[in-house]
Structure formats: structure tokens, C-alpha cells
Design an enzyme around this catalytic site. Structure first.
Site, mmCIF file in Angstrom:
data_model
loop_
_atom_site.group_PDB
_atom_site.id
_atom_site.type_symbol
_atom_site.label_atom_id
_atom_site.label_comp_id
_atom_site.label_asym_id
_atom_site.label_seq_id
_atom_site.Cartn_x
_atom_site.Cartn_y
_atom_site.Cartn_z
ATOM 1 N N SER A 177 5.088 -4.871 -0.002
ATOM 2 C CA SER A 177 4.237 -4.019 -0.850
ATOM 3 C C SER A 177 4.400 -2.575 -0.379
ATOM 4 C CB SER A 177 2.777 -4.493 -0.791
ATOM 5 O OG SER A 177 1.968 -3.736 -1.669
ATOM 6 N N HIS A 203 5.516 -5.451 -4.875
ATOM 7 C CA HIS A 203 4.478 -4.991 -5.790
ATOM 8 C C HIS A 203 4.900 -3.669 -6.431
ATOM 9 C CE1 HIS A 203 1.391 -7.286 -3.086
ATOM 10 N NE2 HIS A 203 2.055 -8.097 -3.887
ATOM 11 N N ASP A 299 -1.445 -10.542 0.446
ATOM 12 C CA ASP A 299 -0.614 -11.346 -0.446
ATOM 13 C C ASP A 299 0.611 -11.860 0.314
ATOM 14 O OD1 ASP A 299 0.371 -12.530 -2.781
ATOM 15 O OD2 ASP A 299 1.483 -10.727 -3.345
#
Length: 358
Positions: A177, A203, A299
Site C-alpha cells: 500500500s 492499493h 490488509d
């Protein structure tokens, strides 16, 4: 109980409306203090010296001095965490990815129309990314390049054998991310053309995925592309989910295929790393290797644990080389990571672990 010092923010944007909206959004949070704003980089330069902000929000397209030139100078002379405010256009995607390569920590996408009202919809994201940026290590972005590695490299022997294997039997899964666009570039840049297949989730806004895949492809000996539903996963290829969709893998006899999933967000993300990792755990088991690179939040942590429980070797990027040690740290605390590795050794270790994967 001691109160945390508020994050001091300088807003740099040529739009008075955007400056006002960002000021209102950020000032609503008790943990943030907007110390000033500037309409262009030249004015910002003086205010940075005087106000010493912890974080700068910076519009990509600016008058009097190009935003990228300003960012490059800032990172060279006075490294400061920067959150870019970028437009959701193809050109905006290319520019933002370039900004991330120059040292910006993260970015927030600016709506194409009705910017003032549209920014309000991004309020939570803006606040969280500014707070995250305040804790980010900007120095982690200015790292020496790792040596290129090859499959038969002997610098990290595994059980006394050379790092050669039948790549059709191996799969590498990576999630990232914040800070990940550059971390993934570093990893793929040092993968040989005959490396095992790589499936990745980063992401990103939907409109950025094509530009990101093209950027990675320019920097890697592997063929990097956006995945299409049902396509075979091949050695020497790296796959990213297309804009705003999850990527999973499915088993098809002796091979794996990509499955594009338009399901709901997971962990508030779409694409989500957990979706990819869980499918890899279920379908590739011990024939896969999992890695989480720099990123905010958690995540991928549970998915990496599922991969480990399915017999896959796992690693996370270490804190020192991560821009944000959120996702890797969460996986480590969960017991999902067998190794904690600096970024410049991730490619080498992925190849070594792939060589010993069953």
C-alpha cells in the site's frame, strides 16, 4: 496522560477553494494543526523555512514552478513527508506515480468536477493519510539500488542447492500500500526474466492501474501487465488487478489462472491484498511464497497467515526500509511472517524461498 502534539500541516495548492476546503477538513481533527497555506511552490518554499511543517499537501499541477520539480528539490534539500493531491486522469496518474518515485509518501485523488464539494467525500482519507505521513520515514525512499539477482545466484544458498527450479510449479504473491509503488518497482527491477510468476495487489485508484502496470513493466525484465479474467499465469510474468477490482487465482489442472473479482471492498480496499492471499493459500498452498511490503493498515496480514498455515514460506519488509510499517507490522505481530527482510533483499529472498517451496 500526555496529549500528542498535533501534526503541523502546510497546504500548497493554486486553488483558493481547495486550500479553504483542505483547511476546513484537516482543522476538524484535533490531532492536526494547519499552520499555513501557499498558492504556489515559491511561496511555499518561504513558508516551509518559517513554519517548519511536519507534513505538506501538494497539488501536482502548480504555477510558477512545476510541482514535481518542487518536490524533487524539497526531498533533496529538506526531506519532508508529502501527500500529493492529484487528479483522477491518465495524465494525473502518470504524474502522481512520478511524484511517488521522487519521494511523496502518498496521494489523495481530487475529483474531476465540483472539486470543493467532492473533496468533502474524501475527508476521512485525507485526514488518515496526513496523519500516516507524519509518521512515515521519508529517508526510506532514498535507498541505494540493490544488485540485480538471478535464479542461479549462490549468495543465499538453500539446503546447499542452486536456486534453480521449475518455475511453472511456483508462484510469488505480493501485497503493498503506502510506499508500495516504489517498493514493488525495486523488487521487480531485480527479478530475472525467468523468475516464477508474480501476482500482486497494490492499493490504487481504479484510474491508476494501467499507468502503474506500464511503469513497472518499463523497470522489470519480467512482463508486467494488468490481469484479464481467466488468463493463464505464466513464469516470467507479473500480474496486477485491473482498476478497482480484486485479483484472485484459481487452479485449472496443472496451472493457475487469474480470476477478476468485482465483489465488495475488503478491509475497505478494492483491490484488497487479503482477497489475493486467501486465494493463493487455497489454490497454491506450499507451492507459493507470500510477501507484504510497506503499507498503511492491516490488509493482507490475515491472508498471509493463511498462506503460512497452508505451507507457503512468508516474509515482510522490515520497518527500517518501509515508508509505513503498518501492513508488514500487522502481519509480523500476527505471527504470519517467517522472515523480516530489508527491501533491497526482498527479491533475492523471494527467489530463494521459491526454490525451496515444495
Amino acid at each position: 496522560m500526555t496529549l500528542e502534539t498535533p501534526v503541523r500541516v502546510l497546504i500548497v495548492d493554486d486553488s483558493a477553494v481547495v486550500r479553504q476546503m483542505l483547511t476546513e477538513i484537516l482543522s476538524r481533527d484535533a490531532g492536526i494543526e494547519v499552520v499555513g497555506s501557499a498558492a504556489d511552490p515559491l511561496l511555499a518554499r518561504e513558508k516551509i523555512k518559517r513554519l517548519n511543517p511536519d507534513v505538506i499537501t501538494l497539488d501536482v499541477e502548480m504555477p510558477r514552478m512545476d510541482g514535481l520539480v518542487f518536490l524533487e528539490n524539497l526531498m533533496r534539500l529538506r526531506p519532508t513527508p508529502v501527500v500529493m493531491i492529484s487528479s483522477l486522469t491518465e495524465r494525473g496518474a502518470d504524474t502522481t506515480l512520478q511524484a511517488l518515485s521522487l519521494g511523496a509518501v502518498d496521494f489523495v485523488s481530487k475529483p474531476k468536477i465540483d472539486v470543493a464539494r467532492g473533496l468533502e467525500g474524501y475527508a476521512e482519507e485525507i485526514v488518515s493519510k496526513v496523519k500516516m505521513a507524519a509518521k512515515a520515514k521519508v529517508s526510506a525512499l532514498n535507498r541505494p539500488s540493490a544488485p540485480k539477482v538471478t535464479l542461479d545466484m549462490q549468495s543465499a544458498p538453500v539446503a546447499g542447492s542452486a536456486l534453480r527450479f521449475r518455475t511453472t510449479d511456483r508462484l510469488i504473491a505480493i501485497g503493498a500500500s503506502a510506499g508500495g509503488t516504489e517498493a514493488l518497482r525495486v523488487v521487480l527491477e531485480h527479478m530475472p526474466a525467468d523468475a516464477p510468476a508474480v501476482v500482486m495487489t497494490q492499493h490504487l485508484p481504479a484510474s491508476f492501474s494501467t499507468a502503474f502496470a506500464e511503469r513497472l513493466n518499463r523497470h522489470s525484465a519480467m512482463s508486467v501487465r494488468e490481469a484479464t479474467d481467466g488468463e493463464a499465469i505464466l513464469p516470467g510474468h507479473a500480474y496486477l488487478p485491473p482498476g478497482g477490482q480484486h485479483l484472485r487465482i484459481i487452479r485449472d489442472g496443472a496451472r493457475w489462472r487469474c480470476r477478476i473479482d468485482d465483489g465488495p471492498p475488503v478491509n475497505r480496499h478494492k483491490p484488497a491484498v487479503d482477497v489475493l492471499f486467501r486465494s493463493v493459500a487455497a489454490n497454491a498452498g506450499p507451492n507459493a511464497v507470500g510477501a507484504i511490503l510497506t503499507g498503511m493498515g492491516d490488509d493482507g496480514a490475515r491472508g498471509l497467515l493463511e498462506m503460512l498455515q497452508a505451507g507457503a514460506p512468508t516474509l515482510v519488509q522490515d520497518e527500517a526500509s518501509s515508508v509505513v510499517w503498518g501492513m508488514p507490522g500487522a502481519a509480523y505481530k500476527l505471527g504470519a511472517a517467517q522472515e523480516v527482510v530489508p527491501l533491497d533483499r526482498v527479491a533475492e529472498r523471494l527467489l530463494a524461498l521459491s526454490a525451496q517451496a515444495r
